[in-house]
Design an enzyme around this catalytic site. Sequence first.
Site, PDB file in Angstrom:
ATOM      1  N   ARG A   1     -17.747  -9.037   1.314  1.00  0.00           N
ATOM      2  CA  ARG A   1     -17.813  -7.599   1.006  1.00  0.00           C
ATOM      3  C   ARG A   1     -18.792  -7.268  -0.108  1.00  0.00           C
ATOM      4  O   ARG A   1     -19.111  -6.094  -0.322  1.00  0.00           O
ATOM      5  CB  ARG A   1     -16.415  -7.088   0.636  1.00  0.00           C
ATOM      6  CG  ARG A   1     -15.358  -7.360   1.697  1.00  0.00           C
ATOM      7  CD  ARG A   1     -15.751  -6.851   3.062  1.00  0.00           C
ATOM      8  NE  ARG A   1     -14.715  -7.125   4.060  1.00  0.00           N
ATOM      9  CZ  ARG A   1     -14.766  -6.739   5.318  1.00  0.00           C
ATOM     10  NH1 ARG A   1     -15.801  -6.057   5.754  1.00  0.00           N
ATOM     11  NH2 ARG A   1     -13.780  -7.034   6.163  1.00  0.00           N
TER      12      ARG A   1
ATOM     13  N   SER B   1       2.477   4.510   1.034  1.00  0.00           N
ATOM     14  CA  SER B   1       2.914   4.894   2.371  1.00  0.00           C
ATOM     15  C   SER B   1       2.732   6.385   2.600  1.00  0.00           C
ATOM     16  O   SER B   1       3.277   7.210   1.852  1.00  0.00           O
ATOM     17  CB  SER B   1       4.389   4.528   2.566  1.00  0.00           C
ATOM     18  OG  SER B   1       4.882   5.070   3.777  1.00  0.00           O
TER      19      SER B   1
ATOM     20  N   ASN C   1      -5.465 -15.802  -3.801  1.00  0.00           N
ATOM     21  CA  ASN C   1      -5.864 -16.979  -4.565  1.00  0.00           C
ATOM     22  C   ASN C   1      -7.377 -16.998  -4.723  1.00  0.00           C
ATOM     23  O   ASN C   1      -8.095 -16.176  -4.136  1.00  0.00           O
ATOM     24  CB  ASN C   1      -5.337 -18.258  -3.923  1.00  0.00           C
ATOM     25  CG  ASN C   1      -5.870 -18.487  -2.521  1.00  0.00           C
ATOM     26  OD1 ASN C   1      -7.080 -18.479  -2.295  1.00  0.00           O
ATOM     27  ND2 ASN C   1      -4.973 -18.693  -1.560  1.00  0.00           N
TER      28      ASN C   1
ATOM     29  N   GLN D   1       0.819  -1.211   0.000  1.00  0.00           N
ATOM     30  CA  GLN D   1       0.000   0.000   0.000  1.00  0.00           C
ATOM     31  C   GLN D   1       0.850   1.257   0.000  1.00  0.00           C
ATOM     32  O   GLN D   1       1.946   1.290   0.574  1.00  0.00           O
ATOM     33  CB  GLN D   1      -0.930   0.000   1.217  1.00  0.00           C
ATOM     34  CG  GLN D   1      -1.928   1.157   1.236  1.00  0.00           C
ATOM     35  CD  GLN D   1      -2.975   0.989   2.324  1.00  0.00           C
ATOM     36  OE1 GLN D   1      -2.902   0.078   3.140  1.00  0.00           O
ATOM     37  NE2 GLN D   1      -3.965   1.862   2.332  1.00  0.00           N
TER      38      GLN D   1
ATOM     39  N   HIS E   1     -13.962 -15.544  -0.877  1.00  0.00           N
ATOM     40  CA  HIS E   1     -14.363 -15.114   0.464  1.00  0.00           C
ATOM     41  C   HIS E   1     -14.561 -13.599   0.504  1.00  0.00           C
ATOM     42  O   HIS E   1     -15.542 -13.094   1.088  1.00  0.00           O
ATOM     43  CB  HIS E   1     -13.304 -15.540   1.481  1.00  0.00           C
ATOM     44  CG  HIS E   1     -13.652 -15.177   2.886  1.00  0.00           C
ATOM     45  ND1 HIS E   1     -13.087 -14.101   3.531  1.00  0.00           N
ATOM     46  CD2 HIS E   1     -14.523 -15.732   3.774  1.00  0.00           C
ATOM     47  CE1 HIS E   1     -13.588 -14.014   4.757  1.00  0.00           C
ATOM     48  NE2 HIS E   1     -14.447 -14.983   4.936  1.00  0.00           N
TER      49      HIS E   1
END
Length: 259
Positions: A209, A115, A198, A113, A204
């Site tokens: 979400r 910074s 993966n 991410q 998931h």
Amino acid sequence: MHIFREPKVTLLARQQFLGAPHVRWQSDSDVPAQALAEFAGRLCYLSFGPDAGLEGGHKLIPGRTTNREYLANILKVKHGSVIEHAAWTFLFEGVSRALTHELVRHRHFSFSQLSQRYVDESDVAFVLPPEIEEGTEAFEIWKRSCERALEDYRQLLARIEERVADEPSPTLRRKRARQAARAVLPNATETKIVVTGNARAWRHFIEMRGSASADAEIRRLALAVLRILQDEAPHLFGDYRIVRLENGIEAVHTETPGV
């Protein structure tokens, strides 16, 4: 002040499937992720067929014929470990720090991410929450708050840079100032993040979400990811449907949750 209203989702990488030269078997799918997941599953049950040429005295069985049929059964029986071999990497831009605070809780992903310690946020953009409509009083309140936070960041950054001016390292001097000044930036601050996962982890994420009860911004991201992955590997993600509910919200529905 720049405002992001939609996430920008870019597929950065997908894997290859090289196959095993000593195994006489070939998937009917030309999608590497689907072929790899099928190979992994067939290895578990030695269902490559009797002419595969595997050594070791194991008995081989024919198994299901097509990749679509094979992976549909994998999803049905929830043999999730098989699909963990298939992986994709995305770049997410135009998402808020609030979103990534939820995203990084998906611990089976890998993250890189932007910074705020190394990057100067003096001209940073902000992400408009989907529940806030432009042209309303709520939007004006949100916009003023972001503008004020951005101005406070700039002023605070300048003051701290003056205070740490005796720091001999330019890199450390900048980092010390930016890591302190970022404290006044809101959750709506735009960020960028690279995410690798993966197929099982992406499923998931999409289920959690993409649900109607999820935060609106991350649900929008999950639906964008799903659309890409359904084009990438329909045999691994084709059991999902995007439905529009009575309240107008788009959400994910699946017949085989929890794989």
